[in-house]
Design a protein around this motif. Sequence first.
Motif, PDB file in Angstrom:
ATOM      1  N   THR A   2      46.414  40.567   1.728  1.00 44.21           N
ATOM      2  CA  THR A   2      45.392  39.761   2.372  1.00 44.21           C
ATOM      3  C   THR A   2      45.390  40.070   3.855  1.00 44.21           C
ATOM      4  N   THR A   3      44.237  40.169   4.368  1.00 45.71           N
ATOM      5  CA  THR A   3      44.104  40.366   5.820  1.00 45.71           C
ATOM      6  C   THR A   3      43.523  39.107   6.395  1.00 45.71           C
ATOM      7  N   SER A   4      44.040  38.748   7.512  1.00 50.27           N
ATOM      8  CA  SER A   4      43.536  37.523   8.116  1.00 50.27           C
ATOM      9  C   SER A   4      42.281  37.842   8.913  1.00 50.27           C
ATOM     10  N   GLN A   5      41.288  37.115   8.637  1.00 50.34           N
ATOM     11  CA  GLN A   5      40.014  37.250   9.331  1.00 50.34           C
ATOM     12  C   GLN A   5      39.949  36.168  10.397  1.00 50.34           C
ATOM     13  N   PRO A   6      39.464  36.522  11.590  1.00 45.63           N
ATOM     14  CA  PRO A   6      39.352  35.474  12.603  1.00 45.63           C
ATOM     15  C   PRO A   6      38.330  34.440  12.168  1.00 45.63           C
ATOM     16  N   SER A   7      38.639  33.253  12.483  1.00 43.01           N
ATOM     17  CA  SER A   7      37.722  32.184  12.098  1.00 43.01           C
ATOM     18  C   SER A   7      36.474  32.272  12.962  1.00 43.01           C
ATOM     19  N   PRO A   8      35.342  31.892  12.411  1.00 36.63           N
ATOM     20  CA  PRO A   8      34.106  31.979  13.177  1.00 36.63           C
ATOM     21  C   PRO A   8      34.124  31.074  14.403  1.00 36.63           C
ATOM     22  N   SER A   9      34.996  30.104  14.419  1.00 37.61           N
ATOM     23  CA  SER A   9      35.014  29.213  15.572  1.00 37.61           C
ATOM     24  C   SER A   9      35.809  29.802  16.744  1.00 37.61           C
ATOM     25  N   ALA A  10      36.567  30.900  16.502  1.00 38.01           N
ATOM     26  CA  ALA A  10      37.327  31.526  17.592  1.00 38.01           C
ATOM     27  C   ALA A  10      36.358  32.228  18.534  1.00 38.01           C
ATOM     28  N   GLN A  11      36.508  31.983  19.793  1.00 37.03           N
ATOM     29  CA  GLN A  11      35.594  32.571  20.780  1.00 37.03           C
ATOM     30  C   GLN A  11      36.336  33.612  21.606  1.00 37.03           C
ATOM     31  N   LEU A  12      35.595  34.599  21.994  1.00 39.30           N
ATOM     32  CA  LEU A  12      36.149  35.606  22.887  1.00 39.30           C
ATOM     33  C   LEU A  12      36.219  35.024  24.291  1.00 39.30           C
ATOM     34  N   PRO A  13      37.179  35.476  25.084  1.00 39.73           N
ATOM     35  CA  PRO A  13      37.251  34.953  26.454  1.00 39.73           C
ATOM     36  C   PRO A  13      35.989  35.355  27.237  1.00 39.73           C
ATOM     37  N   ALA A  14      35.633  34.502  28.148  1.00 46.53           N
ATOM     38  CA  ALA A  14      34.439  34.767  28.950  1.00 46.53           C
ATOM     39  C   ALA A  14      34.685  35.978  29.854  1.00 46.53           C
ATOM     40  N   PRO A  15      33.677  36.823  29.999  1.00 41.54           N
ATOM     41  CA  PRO A  15      33.865  37.991  30.877  1.00 41.54           C
ATOM     42  C   PRO A  15      34.021  37.530  32.327  1.00 41.54           C
ATOM     43  N   PRO A  16      34.770  38.277  33.112  1.00 40.30           N
ATOM     44  CA  PRO A  16      34.954  37.877  34.509  1.00 40.30           C
ATOM     45  C   PRO A  16      33.626  37.952  35.263  1.00 40.30           C
ATOM     46  N   ALA A  17      33.546  37.141  36.293  1.00 44.15           N
ATOM     47  CA  ALA A  17      32.322  37.132  37.100  1.00 44.15           C
ATOM     48  C   ALA A  17      32.183  38.481  37.789  1.00 44.15           C
ATOM     49  N   PRO A  18      30.972  39.001  37.850  1.00 42.72           N
ATOM     50  CA  PRO A  18      30.805  40.304  38.491  1.00 42.72           C
ATOM     51  C   PRO A  18      31.140  40.211  39.981  1.00 42.72           C
ATOM     52  N   ALA A  19      31.820  41.222  40.458  1.00 43.54           N
ATOM     53  CA  ALA A  19      32.197  41.245  41.869  1.00 43.54           C
ATOM     54  C   ALA A  19      30.963  41.551  42.711  1.00 43.54           C
ATOM     55  N   ARG A  20      30.998  41.034  43.927  1.00 44.52           N
ATOM     56  CA  ARG A  20      29.890  41.342  44.828  1.00 44.52           C
ATOM     57  C   ARG A  20      29.908  42.828  45.125  1.00 44.52           C
ATOM     58  N   PRO A  21      28.755  43.431  45.196  1.00 38.65           N
ATOM     59  CA  PRO A  21      28.759  44.866  45.493  1.00 38.65           C
ATOM     60  C   PRO A  21      29.375  45.107  46.872  1.00 38.65           C
ATOM     61  N   GLY A  22      30.212  46.104  46.944  1.00 36.25           N
ATOM     62  CA  GLY A  22      30.929  46.379  48.186  1.00 36.25           C
ATOM     63  C   GLY A  22      30.130  47.261  49.121  1.00 36.25           C
ATOM     64  N   ASN A  23      30.665  47.402  50.298  1.00 36.57           N
ATOM     65  CA  ASN A  23      30.062  48.237  51.316  1.00 36.57           C
ATOM     66  C   ASN A  23      31.173  49.139  51.827  1.00 36.57           C
ATOM     67  N   GLY A  24      31.190  50.378  51.371  1.00 41.86           N
ATOM     68  CA  GLY A  24      32.250  51.312  51.741  1.00 41.86           C
ATOM     69  C   GLY A  24      32.291  51.630  53.223  1.00 41.86           C
ATOM     70  N   LEU A  25      31.205  51.391  53.931  1.00 45.54           N
ATOM     71  CA  LEU A  25      31.186  51.671  55.357  1.00 45.54           C
ATOM     72  C   LEU A  25      32.150  50.760  56.118  1.00 45.54           C
ATOM     73  N   GLY A  26      32.319  49.540  55.656  1.00 41.25           N
ATOM     74  CA  GLY A  26      33.254  48.626  56.310  1.00 41.25           C
ATOM     75  C   GLY A  26      34.682  49.124  56.216  1.00 41.25           C
ATOM     76  N   VAL A  27      35.057  49.606  55.048  1.00 38.34           N
ATOM     77  CA  VAL A  27      36.400  50.147  54.870  1.00 38.34           C
ATOM     78  C   VAL A  27      36.560  51.425  55.688  1.00 38.34           C
ATOM     79  N   ALA A  28      35.536  52.264  55.694  1.00 37.93           N
ATOM     80  CA  ALA A  28      35.588  53.498  56.494  1.00 37.93           C
ATOM     81  C   ALA A  28      35.721  53.169  57.977  1.00 37.93           C
TER      82      ALA A  28
END
Length: 138
Positions: A2-28
């Motif tokens: 028998t293989t255990s199937q995930p229950s339909p009520s199990a939820q995947l973790p929420a994806p992380p919030a997208p990072a603000r787009p960076g500006n490489g000129l500041g680091v340069a």
Amino acid sequence: MTTSQPSPSAQLPAPPAPARPGNGLGVAALVLGVASLVAAVSFTLFPLGLLGGLVAAVLGGVALARARTSSAASPGAVAGIVCGVLALAVGVVFAVHFGVFVARNTSVFTTFDSCIAQAGHRSAIVSCLTHLANGIRP
């Protein structure tokens, strides 16, 4: 088997919030500003500190302007501007001091040049160096 199937009520973790787009000129700007400050403080590389400080300040200004218009992150832009301006200031001070030193000792350097050109042996060269060392004014 028998293989255990995930229950339909199990939820995947929420994806992380997208990072603000960076500006490489500041680091340069930050990297160039710090390198320029180090170059400006080392007396022999102050011309590179002048040029690098100017470029760092301009890059930092452009990075800040872009960050304000596009609401992008500009890490290091302000620090790059500060380090660039400090490198410019230190470089200008060294350049002025070096220029004053050369202006005060132009005749001594000219005399040394002609002395070395006429020196035929080692003791004459030592004599020229002695006159140079005694003639230089700080």
